[in-house]
Design a protein around this motif. Structure first.
Motif, mmCIF file in Angstrom:
data_model
loop_
_atom_site.group_PDB
_atom_site.id
_atom_site.type_symbol
_atom_site.label_atom_id
_atom_site.label_comp_id
_atom_site.label_asym_id
_atom_site.label_seq_id
_atom_site.Cartn_x
_atom_site.Cartn_y
_atom_site.Cartn_z
ATOM 1 N N TYR A 152 69.262 36.300 -12.066
ATOM 2 C CA TYR A 152 68.777 37.636 -12.309
ATOM 3 C C TYR A 152 68.912 37.684 -13.808
ATOM 4 C CZ TYR A 152 69.760 38.416 -7.423
ATOM 5 O OH TYR A 152 69.850 38.211 -6.228
ATOM 6 N N ASP A 153 67.857 38.202 -14.497
ATOM 7 C CA ASP A 153 67.853 38.666 -15.762
ATOM 8 C C ASP A 153 68.228 40.257 -15.860
ATOM 9 O OD1 ASP A 153 66.926 36.290 -16.932
ATOM 10 O OD2 ASP A 153 64.704 36.779 -16.704
ATOM 11 N N VAL A 154 69.171 40.391 -16.900
ATOM 12 C CA VAL A 154 69.713 41.688 -17.211
ATOM 13 C C VAL A 154 69.115 42.019 -18.729
ATOM 14 C CG1 VAL A 154 71.508 43.186 -17.544
ATOM 15 C CG2 VAL A 154 71.916 41.324 -16.059
ATOM 16 N N GLN A 155 68.244 43.046 -18.329
ATOM 17 C CA GLN A 155 67.319 43.298 -19.726
ATOM 18 C C GLN A 155 67.636 44.905 -20.118
ATOM 19 O OE1 GLN A 155 63.280 41.631 -18.536
ATOM 20 N NE2 GLN A 155 64.109 42.175 -16.598
ATOM 21 N N VAL A 188 66.360 40.775 -23.380
ATOM 22 C CA VAL A 188 66.893 40.145 -22.227
ATOM 23 C C VAL A 188 68.602 39.781 -22.699
ATOM 24 C CG1 VAL A 188 67.648 38.133 -20.738
ATOM 25 C CG2 VAL A 188 65.214 38.815 -21.195
ATOM 26 N N LEU A 189 69.546 40.613 -22.148
ATOM 27 C CA LEU A 189 70.792 40.483 -22.542
ATOM 28 C C LEU A 189 71.483 39.200 -21.987
ATOM 29 C CD1 LEU A 189 71.888 44.115 -21.913
ATOM 30 C CD2 LEU A 189 71.146 43.311 -23.978
ATOM 31 N N ALA A 212 67.925 49.930 -18.489
ATOM 32 C CA ALA A 212 68.564 48.891 -17.955
ATOM 33 C C ALA A 212 67.756 48.397 -16.728
ATOM 34 C CB ALA A 212 69.932 48.852 -17.956
ATOM 35 N N ILE A 213 67.475 46.979 -16.726
ATOM 36 C CA ILE A 213 66.635 46.361 -15.595
ATOM 37 C C ILE A 213 67.161 45.149 -15.253
ATOM 38 C CG2 ILE A 213 64.395 45.529 -14.785
ATOM 39 C CD1 ILE A 213 63.152 47.236 -16.730
ATOM 40 N N ILE A 214 67.440 45.166 -13.882
ATOM 41 C CA ILE A 214 67.950 43.679 -13.187
ATOM 42 C C ILE A 214 66.809 43.220 -12.490
ATOM 43 C CG2 ILE A 214 69.385 42.529 -11.657
ATOM 44 C CD1 ILE A 214 71.476 44.859 -11.933
#
Length: 229
Positions: A152-155, A188-189, A212-214
């Protein structure tokens, strides 16, 4: 135009009926100040913006700038994100206005009933991850419990809630358009596997709202989202 006004009224009515949710449906609008078809979609996003059960995000692209007006909010990064979604969907072209809902549903952004049907369908399916945000000064904390293992991208997304623009040239010359939730950065964190709890802290100073978005890596489904206005 009458049908659009009725649909926008319906969006407003549903907003008064919707319960506030920590994890709201993410609606991405790909739009441009140089696109004559975009103002109706901008109106729809503006009607969605106050809702607690929706995170409405306007991503202004730059590929219509050659038509005589350079979009003041346009970013090549937004165009690249839309192109990445198109590759996943095996679409032959990108266009404006386009809404991408939940990372999976691709809809012409000026069709309010289709937009609302997609929003309601996603709202009926809770996110796999319960993402929570907190703030302490300029620090924002992101926390989520473990769940389905994956990539998963943590954004982190920042946006301006509102701005009006008087457009002097191009297809919308002479019009003043009100824009809502104008994305100013999308970062993208890092990546997360979902196996252990997510706990991050990031610098997020300034007055812009924080989202914040996963999301499944590779521009897949959105698996969790939260916002600090």
């Amino acid at each position: 135009m009458r049908h659009l006004r009725v649909a926008l009224g319906l969006i407003g009515l549903l907003a008064t009926q919707a319960a506030a949710q920590e994890n709201a449906v993410v609606v991405e609008l790909y739009t441009s100040q140089g696109c004559s078809s975009c103002p109706p979609a901008d109106d729809i996003l503006r009607a969605l913006a106050p809702r607690d059960d929706v995170i409405a995000l306007a991503l202004h692209v730059d590929y219509w700038d050659y038509l005589g007006w350079v979009d003041l909010f346009g970013k090549a990064e937004h165009t690249a994100r839309q192109q990445a979604y198109a590759r996943v969907a095996e679409a032959k072209m990108i266009y404006t206005p386009q809404m991408i809902i939940g990372g999976t549903d691709h809809i012409v952004g000026s069709r309010p009933m289709q937009v609302m049907d997609a929003v309601q369908a996603h709202a009926s399916q809770p996110y796999p991850f319960d993402l929570r945000l907190g703030r302490s000064g300029d620090l924002v904390s992101l926390n989520a419990g473990p769940g389905a293992v994956g990539v998963y991208d943590v954004q982190l997304v920042r946006y301006l809630p509102h701005q009006s623009v008087a457009i002097r040239n191009g297809e919308n010359a002479g019009n003043t358009v009100d824009y809502a939730n104008i994305v100013t950065s999308w970062v993208v964190l890092g990546q997360w596997d979902g196996a252990a709890p997510l706990a991050m802290q990031v610098q997020a100073g300034g007055p812009e709202a924080v989202v914040a978005i996963i999301q499944q890596a590779g521009h897949g489904a959105i698996m969790g989202a939260a916002r600090l206005r």
